[in-house]
Design a protein around this motif. Structure first.
Motif, short mmCIF file in Angstrom:
data_model
loop_
_atom_site.label_atom_id
_atom_site.label_comp_id
_atom_site.label_asym_id
_atom_site.label_seq_id
_atom_site.Cartn_x
_atom_site.Cartn_y
_atom_site.Cartn_z
N ILE A 43 -11.87 -2.67 -18.81
CA ILE A 43 -12.75 -3.28 -17.76
C ILE A 43 -12.12 -4.13 -16.63
CG2 ILE A 43 -14.57 -5.39 -17.62
CD1 ILE A 43 -15.54 -4.64 -20.57
N ALA A 44 -10.79 -4.73 -16.95
CA ALA A 44 -10.05 -5.38 -16.04
C ALA A 44 -9.62 -4.43 -14.87
CB ALA A 44 -8.88 -5.89 -16.67
N SER A 45 -9.38 -3.06 -15.54
CA SER A 45 -8.75 -2.33 -14.33
C SER A 45 -9.88 -1.74 -13.48
CB SER A 45 -8.32 -0.91 -15.25
OG SER A 45 -9.46 -0.17 -15.83
N ASN A 46 -11.02 -1.88 -13.62
CA ASN A 46 -12.18 -1.70 -12.84
C ASN A 46 -12.55 -3.10 -12.02
OD1 ASN A 46 -14.01 0.98 -13.56
ND2 ASN A 46 -12.81 0.23 -15.22
N LEU A 47 -12.12 -4.12 -12.36
CA LEU A 47 -12.75 -5.34 -11.79
C LEU A 47 -11.66 -6.20 -10.87
CD1 LEU A 47 -14.66 -7.18 -14.77
CD2 LEU A 47 -15.61 -5.79 -12.97
N LEU A 48 -10.26 -5.80 -11.00
CA LEU A 48 -9.08 -6.23 -10.27
C LEU A 48 -8.95 -5.53 -9.07
CD1 LEU A 48 -6.85 -6.90 -13.31
CD2 LEU A 48 -8.34 -8.48 -11.90
N GLY A 49 -9.91 -4.72 -8.46
CA GLY A 49 -9.56 -4.08 -7.11
C GLY A 49 -9.36 -2.69 -7.01
N SER A 50 -9.08 -2.44 -5.86
CA SER A 50 -9.00 -0.70 -5.55
C SER A 50 -7.48 -0.33 -5.83
CB SER A 50 -9.40 -0.35 -4.30
OG SER A 50 -8.76 -1.03 -3.29
N TYR A 51 -6.71 -1.33 -5.59
CA TYR A 51 -5.32 -0.74 -5.76
C TYR A 51 -4.85 -0.82 -7.37
CZ TYR A 51 -4.79 -1.20 -0.58
OH TYR A 51 -4.87 -0.95 0.45
N VAL A 52 -5.32 -1.82 -7.95
CA VAL A 52 -5.10 -1.85 -9.40
C VAL A 52 -5.63 -0.85 -10.15
CG1 VAL A 52 -5.43 -3.18 -11.65
CG2 VAL A 52 -4.74 -4.50 -9.42
N PHE A 53 -6.93 -0.50 -9.81
CA PHE A 53 -7.72 0.71 -10.13
C PHE A 53 -6.64 1.83 -10.15
CE2 PHE A 53 -10.93 3.96 -9.61
CZ PHE A 53 -11.80 3.71 -10.77
N SER A 54 -6.72 2.11 -8.88
CA SER A 54 -5.71 3.46 -8.50
C SER A 54 -4.40 3.54 -9.28
CB SER A 54 -5.61 3.68 -7.07
OG SER A 54 -6.75 3.68 -6.51
N GLY A 55 -3.71 2.45 -9.41
CA GLY A 55 -2.44 2.57 -9.98
C GLY A 55 -2.78 2.74 -11.53
N ALA B 284 -5.92 10.62 -4.40
CA ALA B 284 -6.41 9.30 -4.41
C ALA B 284 -5.88 8.48 -3.05
CB ALA B 284 -5.81 8.31 -5.38
N ALA B 285 -4.80 8.95 -2.30
CA ALA B 285 -4.39 8.64 -1.08
C ALA B 285 -5.60 8.31 -0.10
CB ALA B 285 -3.07 8.91 -0.61
N ASN B 286 -6.19 9.55 -0.11
CA ASN B 286 -7.19 9.98 1.03
C ASN B 286 -8.49 9.02 0.93
OD1 ASN B 286 -6.73 12.73 2.41
ND2 ASN B 286 -5.85 12.98 -0.16
N PHE B 287 -8.49 8.24 -0.19
CA PHE B 287 -9.45 7.11 -0.17
C PHE B 287 -9.30 5.83 0.53
CE2 PHE B 287 -10.60 9.76 -3.88
CZ PHE B 287 -12.00 10.21 -3.47
N TYR B 288 -7.71 5.83 0.96
CA TYR B 288 -7.41 4.73 1.55
C TYR B 288 -6.76 5.25 3.19
CZ TYR B 288 -7.04 2.77 -2.86
OH TYR B 288 -7.17 2.16 -4.28
N PHE B 289 -6.34 6.30 3.26
CA PHE B 289 -6.19 6.66 4.60
C PHE B 289 -6.15 8.06 4.60
CE2 PHE B 289 -2.08 6.28 2.31
CZ PHE B 289 -1.48 7.32 2.63
N PRO B 290 -6.16 8.68 6.18
CA PRO B 290 -6.26 10.28 5.91
C PRO B 290 -4.96 10.93 5.41
CG PRO B 290 -7.05 9.28 7.97
CD PRO B 290 -6.57 8.09 7.30
N ALA B 291 -5.10 11.55 4.40
CA ALA B 291 -3.59 12.10 3.95
C ALA B 291 -4.05 13.54 3.37
CB ALA B 291 -3.34 11.13 2.69
N TRP B 292 -5.01 14.31 4.08
CA TRP B 292 -5.11 15.59 3.48
C TRP B 292 -4.01 16.49 3.88
CZ3 TRP B 292 -8.30 16.56 -0.14
CH2 TRP B 292 -9.57 15.74 -0.37
N ARG B 293 -3.43 16.07 4.75
CA ARG B 293 -2.31 17.19 5.16
C ARG B 293 -1.17 17.13 4.18
NH1 ARG B 293 -1.79 16.37 11.79
NH2 ARG B 293 -3.76 17.32 12.23
#
Length: 267
Positions: free
Chosen positions: A16-28, A69-78
């Motif tokens: 539950i904490a992994s979901n509630l502590l923000g996007s960076y914690v979630f992704s990491g 996952a990086a594409n949800f933060y900045f354009p990284a498709w390349r």
């Protein structure tokens, strides 16, 4: 039993904490979790008398997750086009090994990435279904529904279960337990629909049915894999519960299916 309950309590708190502590914690967190699950998979493969390029596979699996996952933060498709180069290392490595079945090693290395990493990539993507902004509602609801299904299937199956579902792979699973899991998870979905209004109650119930059916299927597939190599648990990292793959077997097949459903109803 007490140890199992304590482990389960802290496991739920961490999830539950992994979901509630923000996007960076979630992704990491899910990057690390997928890497540990992949490690368990390769460990099981070795216990079954087969081999895989463990280190190269884990590096490629983690990189695959990270670049997507990086594409949800900045354009990284390349950057994803780096993957053919890193994946080729799995083939090149076998050229220098003296193994009787190099393509078996290659196959199990890629199977581990598909089985243990890709589902977590889909689960991670659920948090960004409503746009570029992180929203923990859908992944957290997914976990709650999945746990509700497991609880319902266990309670109903242990009390009323008579008709075996797949006795050859999982002797304790029954059709009655499956139906009980679907009903309990649907009730949980209806309750969640009152708080998480991104979806209608019909859509939440549909997700609950998908999670129940494909979550059970994922459990059976993982049981089939363990029985084929004569092991009981995928690991011992969770005392009383087994390994990480044992705890996330329901997610492995349900997450991609639920994401596909969400993608099509949102487009």
């Amino acid at each position: 039993m007490k140890l199992r309950a304590i482990t389960g309590f802290f496991f739920i708190i961490v999830m539950i904490a992994s979901n509630l502590l923000g996007s960076y914690v979630f992704s990491g967190f899910y990057l690390l979790l997928s890497a540990f699950c992949l490690f368990e998979f390769y460990k099981l493969v070795r216990e079954g008398g087969m081999t895989a390029s463990r280190e190269t596979g884990i590096i490629n699996g983690a990189l695959f997750f990270l670049l997507v996952a990086a594409n949800f933060y900045f354009p990284a498709w390349r950057l994803i086009f780096l993957l053919p180069l890193t994946f080729s290392a799995i083939f090149i490595q076998e050229l220098y090994k003296k193994t009787p079945a190099p393509f078996t090693n290659i196959a199990f290395t890629f199977l581990g990435i598909i089985f243990a990493v890709v589902p977590f990539m889909f689960f991670h993507a659920m948090a960004f279904m409503t746009g570029a902004v992180f929203n923990f509602h859908i992944p957290l609801a997914f976990l709650i529904i999945l746990w509700s299904n497991d609880t319902g299937a266990y309670l109903v199956g242990s009390k009323m279960g008579k008709t075996k579902l797949f006795e050859r792979h999982s002797p304790k699973k029954t059709y009655e337990g499956l139906i009980g899991g679907i009903i309990i998870s649907a009730v949980a979905a209806l309750i969640l629909g009152h708080f998480y209004t991104e979806l209608t109650w019909k859509q939440w119930v549909t997700i609950a049915i998908l999670i129940s059916c494909f979550g059970t299927l994922g459990d059976l597939v993982e049981s089939m894999f363990k029985r084929s190599i004569n092991v009981k648990d995928s690991g011992g990292i969770l005392p009383g519960h087994g390994g990480l793959l044992d705890r996330f077997d329901g997610l492995l097949m349900a997450a991609p299916i639920v994401y596909a459903y969400l993608y099509f109803i949102s487009n």
